[in-house]
Design a protein around this motif. Sequence first.
Motif, PDB file in Angstrom:
ATOM      1  N   MET A   1      53.204  36.096  40.935  1.00  0.00           N
ATOM      2  CA  MET A   1      52.030  36.054  40.089  1.00  0.00           C
ATOM      3  C   MET A   1      52.259  35.114  38.931  1.00  0.00           C
ATOM      4  N   ALA A   2      52.153  33.858  39.195  1.00  0.00           N
ATOM      5  CA  ALA A   2      52.355  32.927  38.085  1.00  0.00           C
ATOM      6  C   ALA A   2      51.025  32.280  37.721  1.00  0.00           C
ATOM      7  N   PHE A   3      50.620  32.480  36.494  1.00  0.00           N
ATOM      8  CA  PHE A   3      49.424  31.799  35.991  1.00  0.00           C
ATOM      9  C   PHE A   3      49.888  30.754  35.004  1.00  0.00           C
ATOM     10  N   ASP A   4      49.178  29.614  34.920  1.00  0.00           N
ATOM     11  CA  ASP A   4      49.553  28.660  33.879  1.00  0.00           C
ATOM     12  C   ASP A   4      48.959  29.126  32.548  1.00  0.00           C
ATOM     13  N   ALA A   5      49.330  28.415  31.472  1.00  0.00           N
ATOM     14  CA  ALA A   5      48.969  28.877  30.122  1.00  0.00           C
ATOM     15  C   ALA A   5      47.458  29.024  29.958  1.00  0.00           C
ATOM     16  N   LYS A   6      46.729  28.065  30.553  1.00  0.00           N
ATOM     17  CA  LYS A   6      45.279  28.094  30.390  1.00  0.00           C
ATOM     18  C   LYS A   6      44.687  29.312  31.104  1.00  0.00           C
ATOM     19  N   GLU A   7      45.189  29.555  32.344  1.00  0.00           N
ATOM     20  CA  GLU A   7      44.695  30.711  33.099  1.00  0.00           C
ATOM     21  C   GLU A   7      45.004  32.020  32.375  1.00  0.00           C
ATOM     22  N   ARG A   8      46.227  32.046  31.804  1.00  0.00           N
ATOM     23  CA  ARG A   8      46.625  33.268  31.087  1.00  0.00           C
ATOM     24  C   ARG A   8      45.705  33.532  29.904  1.00  0.00           C
ATOM     25  N   ASP A   9      45.410  32.468  29.158  1.00  0.00           N
ATOM     26  CA  ASP A   9      44.496  32.592  28.010  1.00  0.00           C
ATOM     27  C   ASP A   9      43.135  33.085  28.452  1.00  0.00           C
ATOM     28  N   ASP A  10      42.691  32.471  29.558  1.00  0.00           N
ATOM     29  CA  ASP A  10      41.379  32.787  30.083  1.00  0.00           C
ATOM     30  C   ASP A  10      41.313  34.268  30.491  1.00  0.00           C
ATOM     31  N   LEU A  11      42.345  34.730  31.200  1.00  0.00           N
ATOM     32  CA  LEU A  11      42.384  36.129  31.644  1.00  0.00           C
ATOM     33  C   LEU A  11      42.456  37.076  30.452  1.00  0.00           C
ATOM     34  N   ARG A  12      43.253  36.657  29.478  1.00  0.00           N
ATOM     35  CA  ARG A  12      43.425  37.471  28.286  1.00  0.00           C
ATOM     36  C   ARG A  12      42.066  37.689  27.593  1.00  0.00           C
ATOM     37  N   ARG A  13      41.308  36.568  27.497  1.00  0.00           N
ATOM     38  CA  ARG A  13      39.977  36.668  26.889  1.00  0.00           C
ATOM     39  C   ARG A  13      39.095  37.622  27.692  1.00  0.00           C
ATOM     40  N   LYS A  14      39.210  37.508  29.012  1.00  0.00           N
ATOM     41  CA  LYS A  14      38.386  38.381  29.861  1.00  0.00           C
ATOM     42  C   LYS A  14      38.769  39.851  29.691  1.00  0.00           C
ATOM     43  N   PHE A  15      40.069  40.109  29.549  1.00  0.00           N
ATOM     44  CA  PHE A  15      40.504  41.493  29.341  1.00  0.00           C
ATOM     45  C   PHE A  15      39.951  42.045  28.033  1.00  0.00           C
ATOM     46  N   VAL A  16      40.015  41.221  26.994  1.00  0.00           N
ATOM     47  CA  VAL A  16      39.497  41.660  25.693  1.00  0.00           C
ATOM     48  C   VAL A  16      37.999  41.957  25.809  1.00  0.00           C
ATOM     49  N   GLU A  17      37.316  41.038  26.480  1.00  0.00           N
ATOM     50  CA  GLU A  17      35.875  41.224  26.607  1.00  0.00           C
ATOM     51  C   GLU A  17      35.545  42.434  27.478  1.00  0.00           C
ATOM     52  N   TYR A  18      36.340  42.611  28.539  1.00  0.00           N
ATOM     53  CA  TYR A  18      36.080  43.750  29.429  1.00  0.00           C
ATOM     54  C   TYR A  18      36.317  45.069  28.703  1.00  0.00           C
ATOM     55  N   ALA A  19      37.389  45.117  27.901  1.00  0.00           N
ATOM     56  CA  ALA A  19      37.683  46.340  27.146  1.00  0.00           C
ATOM     57  C   ALA A  19      36.494  46.703  26.245  1.00  0.00           C
ATOM     58  N   ARG A  20      35.789  45.652  25.794  1.00  0.00           N
ATOM     59  CA  ARG A  20      34.662  45.879  24.886  1.00  0.00           C
ATOM     60  C   ARG A  20      33.382  46.219  25.656  1.00  0.00           C
ATOM     61  N   THR A  21      33.117  45.464  26.735  1.00  0.00           N
ATOM     62  CA  THR A  21      31.805  45.572  27.387  1.00  0.00           C
ATOM     63  C   THR A  21      31.792  46.421  28.654  1.00  0.00           C
ATOM     64  N   GLN A  22      32.961  46.610  29.286  1.00  0.00           N
ATOM     65  CA  GLN A  22      33.012  47.317  30.581  1.00  0.00           C
ATOM     66  C   GLN A  22      32.095  46.657  31.617  1.00  0.00           C
ATOM     67  N   ASP A  23      31.936  45.357  31.498  1.00  0.00           N
ATOM     68  CA  ASP A  23      31.050  44.621  32.391  1.00  0.00           C
ATOM     69  C   ASP A  23      31.625  44.602  33.820  1.00  0.00           C
ATOM     70  N   PRO A  24      30.878  45.143  34.801  1.00  0.00           N
ATOM     71  CA  PRO A  24      31.420  45.225  36.163  1.00  0.00           C
ATOM     72  C   PRO A  24      31.729  43.853  36.788  1.00  0.00           C
ATOM     73  N   VAL A  25      31.012  42.820  36.362  1.00  0.00           N
ATOM     74  CA  VAL A  25      31.295  41.480  36.903  1.00  0.00           C
ATOM     75  C   VAL A  25      32.684  41.023  36.451  1.00  0.00           C
ATOM     76  N   LEU A  26      32.965  41.248  35.169  1.00  0.00           N
ATOM     77  CA  LEU A  26      34.290  40.908  34.643  1.00  0.00           C
ATOM     78  C   LEU A  26      35.368  41.717  35.340  1.00  0.00           C
ATOM     79  N   ARG A  27      35.064  42.970  35.565  1.00  0.00           N
ATOM     80  CA  ARG A  27      36.018  43.859  36.209  1.00  0.00           C
ATOM     81  C   ARG A  27      36.408  43.310  37.579  1.00  0.00           C
TER      82      ARG A  27
END
Lengths: 250, 125
Positions: A1-27
């Motif tokens: 499971m290797a993500f590059d820095a950009k992918e990691r940032d992107d996923l991290r943002r999605k996790f933060v947003e998902y924790a806030r919104t519980q959006d099923p698409v993000l999930r």
Amino acid sequence: MAFDAKERDDLRRKFVEYARTQDPVLRTELVTAHMGLAEYLARRFTNRGEPLDDLVQVASLGLLKAVDRFDPDRGLEFSTYATPTIVGELKRHFRDKGWAVRVPRRVQELHLRLASVVSALSQELGRSPTIGEIAQAASVSEEDVLEAIEAGHAYRFTSLDAPSGSDDEATLASQLGRNDQALVDSEHRVDLSPLIARFPPRERTILHLRFFEGLTQSEIAGRLGISQMHVSRLLARSLAQLRSTAEQES
Amino acid sequence: MTEGEVRLEVPASPEFLRVARMMAAGVASRLGFTLEEVDDLRIAIDELCFCLVGRNGRPGTVALRYVMSSEGLTVEGAGRFGDGASDEPRLSPMSLHILKAVTDECTVDAGPDGPTFQLFKRRRS
């Protein structure tokens, strides 16, 4: 499971947003992005006589739980957080649904080998092969074939978990391709017994196609992209669960 | 060899009803049934035995008769129970639906000595 820095940032943002919104698409996006981890961990359990696609399904259930519970603010890598959850789910699967009777390794191995023999024969013959034909193709006796098939159905009869609830459904639904989603949707239009409605989408689809639409196991296998032996196992398991639930409720 | 019959009487408990199911698979295999037809039979036997004895079994026995013919296989089951529980076999709508899909004919009855079932599975190939 290797993500590059950009992918990691992107996923991290999605996790933060998902924790806030519980959006099923993000999930779904987060689960999909980490399916590699679930598959990797599932592979580590393949020497125990269970087909890989069953194990991946179990692992992705663990993955889904991890996605839901992950707190991105704690500074932990998701894979670090998710691994014990996924492994725990796989271990629980073996504890709950292990071979009911002790099945000799030889029989377990034959069971796994027969899946491909049956697929090849069905393709060649254009119909379900007879037990005799399977025995001949696998160079074993008919009794060996019957024993191996029986062993594949040897789930513990009395201690099956109740059909999984809504928690699992997103995972299973996300595993089904778009075409299968259409199947699941069409099946929703039929007034199914509430008993069936409790099953996860894939089991529900199989029960529906087999018993309400009258499709054969091979036809169902073709539609879902899994082997006929796998359909047979899932059917046997679902029916055992149905009977178990029926008795508890009567 | 496509004529004849096999008889089996087993304790009415899940472990032994599994033997009844395996016997059905064995006989059907001899008759040249396909894997899917054998699977249908196994499902049918499971469903019918469950109808007779429930999931945990009952004190008593189930006698089974597997009758082979050139058309297919008939399986008859008869429960003999001494537990005083109702001998009226009850099939849920779901069970009926399942049995309709996996057998060609299927009946259950409250016989004079205990509940019975009969199923017929035609050999297609």
